[in-house]
Each structure stands twice: as structure tokens, then as C-alpha cells.
Write a protein that holds these residues in place. Sequence first.
Motif, short mmCIF file in Angstrom:
data_model
loop_
_atom_site.label_atom_id
_atom_site.label_comp_id
_atom_site.label_asym_id
_atom_site.label_seq_id
_atom_site.Cartn_x
_atom_site.Cartn_y
_atom_site.Cartn_z
N GLY A 48 0.74 -1.20 0.12
CA GLY A 48 0.00 -0.06 -0.19
C GLY A 48 0.92 1.22 -0.04
N ALA A 49 2.03 1.19 0.33
CA ALA A 49 2.98 2.38 0.08
C ALA A 49 4.43 1.84 -0.10
N VAL A 50 5.19 2.74 -0.21
CA VAL A 50 6.57 2.50 -0.77
C VAL A 50 7.57 3.33 0.16
N LEU A 51 8.72 2.78 0.75
CA LEU A 51 9.57 3.43 1.46
C LEU A 51 11.03 3.38 0.74
N ILE A 52 11.71 4.28 0.44
CA ILE A 52 13.08 4.30 -0.21
C ILE A 52 14.11 4.72 0.85
N ARG A 53 15.25 4.16 0.94
CA ARG A 53 15.99 4.74 2.05
C ARG A 53 17.47 3.83 1.62
N GLY A 54 18.57 4.58 2.01
CA GLY A 54 19.64 4.09 1.83
C GLY A 54 20.48 3.24 2.66
N SER A 55 21.42 2.50 2.45
CA SER A 55 22.22 1.59 3.29
C SER A 55 23.56 2.40 3.60
N GLY A 56 24.20 2.06 4.80
CA GLY A 56 25.65 2.54 4.91
C GLY A 56 25.56 4.15 5.73
N ARG A 57 26.35 4.92 5.04
CA ARG A 57 26.25 6.23 5.55
C ARG A 57 25.62 7.38 4.63
N SER A 58 24.94 6.96 3.98
CA SER A 58 24.33 7.81 2.72
C SER A 58 22.86 7.42 2.30
N PHE A 59 22.09 8.21 2.07
CA PHE A 59 20.64 8.03 1.32
C PHE A 59 21.15 7.81 -0.09
N CYS A 60 21.79 8.75 -1.02
CA CYS A 60 22.16 8.49 -2.16
C CYS A 60 23.04 9.75 -2.44
N SER A 61 24.23 9.50 -3.06
CA SER A 61 25.06 10.28 -3.73
C SER A 61 25.11 10.68 -5.24
N GLY A 62 23.86 10.30 -5.89
CA GLY A 62 23.28 10.67 -6.95
C GLY A 62 23.99 9.61 -7.92
N SER A 63 24.31 9.97 -9.42
CA SER A 63 24.70 9.16 -10.24
C SER A 63 26.20 8.64 -10.00
N ASP A 64 26.53 7.63 -10.63
CA ASP A 64 27.94 7.02 -10.34
C ASP A 64 28.83 7.60 -11.38
N LEU A 65 29.61 8.70 -10.90
CA LEU A 65 30.13 9.42 -11.99
C LEU A 65 31.37 8.54 -12.65
N ARG A 66 31.69 7.33 -12.12
CA ARG A 66 32.59 6.42 -12.65
C ARG A 66 32.01 5.91 -13.90
N GLU A 67 30.78 5.89 -14.04
CA GLU A 67 30.02 5.55 -15.09
C GLU A 67 30.06 6.51 -16.22
N ILE A 68 29.21 7.64 -15.72
CA ILE A 68 28.93 8.67 -16.73
C ILE A 68 29.80 9.98 -16.77
N GLY A 69 31.03 9.91 -15.93
CA GLY A 69 31.80 11.17 -15.81
C GLY A 69 32.14 11.54 -17.17
N ASP A 70 32.78 10.79 -17.99
CA ASP A 70 33.24 10.84 -19.11
C ASP A 70 32.48 10.29 -20.63
N ILE A 71 31.20 10.20 -20.43
CA ILE A 71 30.60 9.86 -21.63
C ILE A 71 30.14 11.09 -22.09
N THR A 72 29.90 11.21 -23.50
CA THR A 72 29.37 12.28 -24.24
C THR A 72 28.52 11.87 -25.50
N GLY A 73 27.77 12.61 -26.12
CA GLY A 73 27.25 12.42 -27.36
C GLY A 73 25.87 11.43 -27.02
N ALA A 74 25.67 10.25 -27.90
CA ALA A 74 24.54 9.73 -27.73
C ALA A 74 24.68 8.74 -26.44
N ALA A 75 25.65 8.44 -25.83
CA ALA A 75 25.81 7.80 -24.51
C ALA A 75 25.21 8.71 -23.54
N ALA A 76 25.74 10.00 -23.36
CA ALA A 76 25.25 10.86 -22.36
C ALA A 76 23.74 11.12 -22.43
N ARG A 77 23.12 11.16 -23.79
CA ARG A 77 21.73 11.41 -23.79
C ARG A 77 20.95 10.34 -23.45
#
Length: 253
Positions: A48-77
Motif C-alpha cells: 500500500g506504500a513504498v519506502l525508499i532509503r539508503g544503506s551505510g552512511r548515505s541516502f544516495c550520492s546521485g549518479s555514479d560518475l565513474r560510469e557517466i563522468g566521461d561519456i558524451t554524445g548519444a551515450a550521455a543523452r
Amino acid sequence: MSGLRITVADRVATILLNRPEVLNAMRSEDHRALHQACDELEARDDVGAVLIRGSGRSFCSGSDLREIGDITGAAARDYVRLDFTTKNRVAGLGKPVVAAIHGWCVGGGVELALACDIRIAADDAVFSMREVALGSVPGSGGLQRLPAVVGLGVAKDWILTGRNVSAVDAERRGLVTEVVPAAELAARAHALAAELAGRNPTAVRLAKVALDPRPEPDYGLVAAFQTLAGDACHGDPLYLESTRKYTDKRGKP
């Protein structure tokens, strides 16, 4: 495998972001898993409801820049489109969604929290939208949702400066509705979600839609802007330089 774990108790489905070693930064596979989880939980009569939370020391630090930090063009889009549609799916869930936020809530983590209906924070929570400081822009609804919650002036301050915002300030500005001691966050958030799960589901769905109309279309004007903006920013030398420490696999996450 995705960095999500899902459990159900008291008619509450808890989605745990479970990559504590990178402060629950999200990869493409995590976005797809979250989208799929929303589809599946939408159809479950025992949820009936959803709860979102994070494990460890953080809720969420956003996108993993190790995956997207150097992508451009179609991959970035493609990545921006995926991120945008996933947050839209969370926002469009017909069941109430509660975010339990502790530790770091950064960039796309703030945007994930904004996609939820109600946000509760631990007293150690720190919010920051650092995309502009990194040379990019929030790409998954933050530019649209944050002003609606905290006001345009405050949203401009937080987004353009990328400064850290304490849990107390977040509550004062309306980003979160309650601040509790970190040790009490999980129990308090679950209790609230369980309370909402006991409501008439039809009434909840109708109230959600009336209070906050459906998210921006996944392929509408805002989605097109976010995709093109992400493409332009990711190709800029300043962005590539500022994210180099994340994309260098030899560095720490």
C-alpha cells in the motif's frame, strides 16, 4: 546485479539502495531496476506504500560518475533520458512514496527524494545539488521539482551555488517535513509509510494526482531540454576536468 534490495512488511515495500561502498551512487542498471521495481510494486495488492532509503552512511550520492563522468554524445543523452524517466516513474507511482534520508543526499539523490511524496530526514542528513558546480545541470527533475517545494529563490541559491544544506535548513524550507535522530529514522519512516498504506488506495491515488499532476512527459519539452543540456554539458572541458577524479578508476569512489 542492481544495487537494490526490496522487502515487504506491514503493507510497506522498502526499496533499499544498497551500494554503501559508493554512498549508494546509482548506475544505469540501478535506474532500470528501480523503474522495474515501481512497475512490480504498483501491481501488488499486498503493498500500500513504498519506502525508499539508503544503506551505510548515505541516502544516495546521485549518479555514479565513474560510469557517466566521461561519456558524451548519444551515450550521455541515453543516460539522461534513463535517469529522467526513472525519477518520473517514482513520482508517478499510484501509491504513496516516503523517502527516509540520512547522511549524504547529493545531486541525483536529491532528485530521487524530490520524486517521493513525503521526505523525512535524520539529523545528520546533508543535501547538496552540485551539478552546476561540476559543470553540468540537474538532469532528472530537480530543476522542475525543487522550486515547487522550496520556492524559486531558494532553489536558485541551492542549485547555482551547490552549497551543503543541513537537515534543519531543509525542514525550515519545506524540503523535508520532519527531522528525527538518526537512530530513529528507519522506524519513524516505516511507521509513516505503514500509516499511509492503511488508507483507501483509491483516495490516495486520486489525492496524489490532484495535488501534483502527473510528471512531465518522458518525451516532452522538459525531457528534450534535459537530454540536450546533458549532452552539451558533458562535452564541455570544464565538466570533464571536474569529474576526472571520479572517472579515474585508480581513484577512490
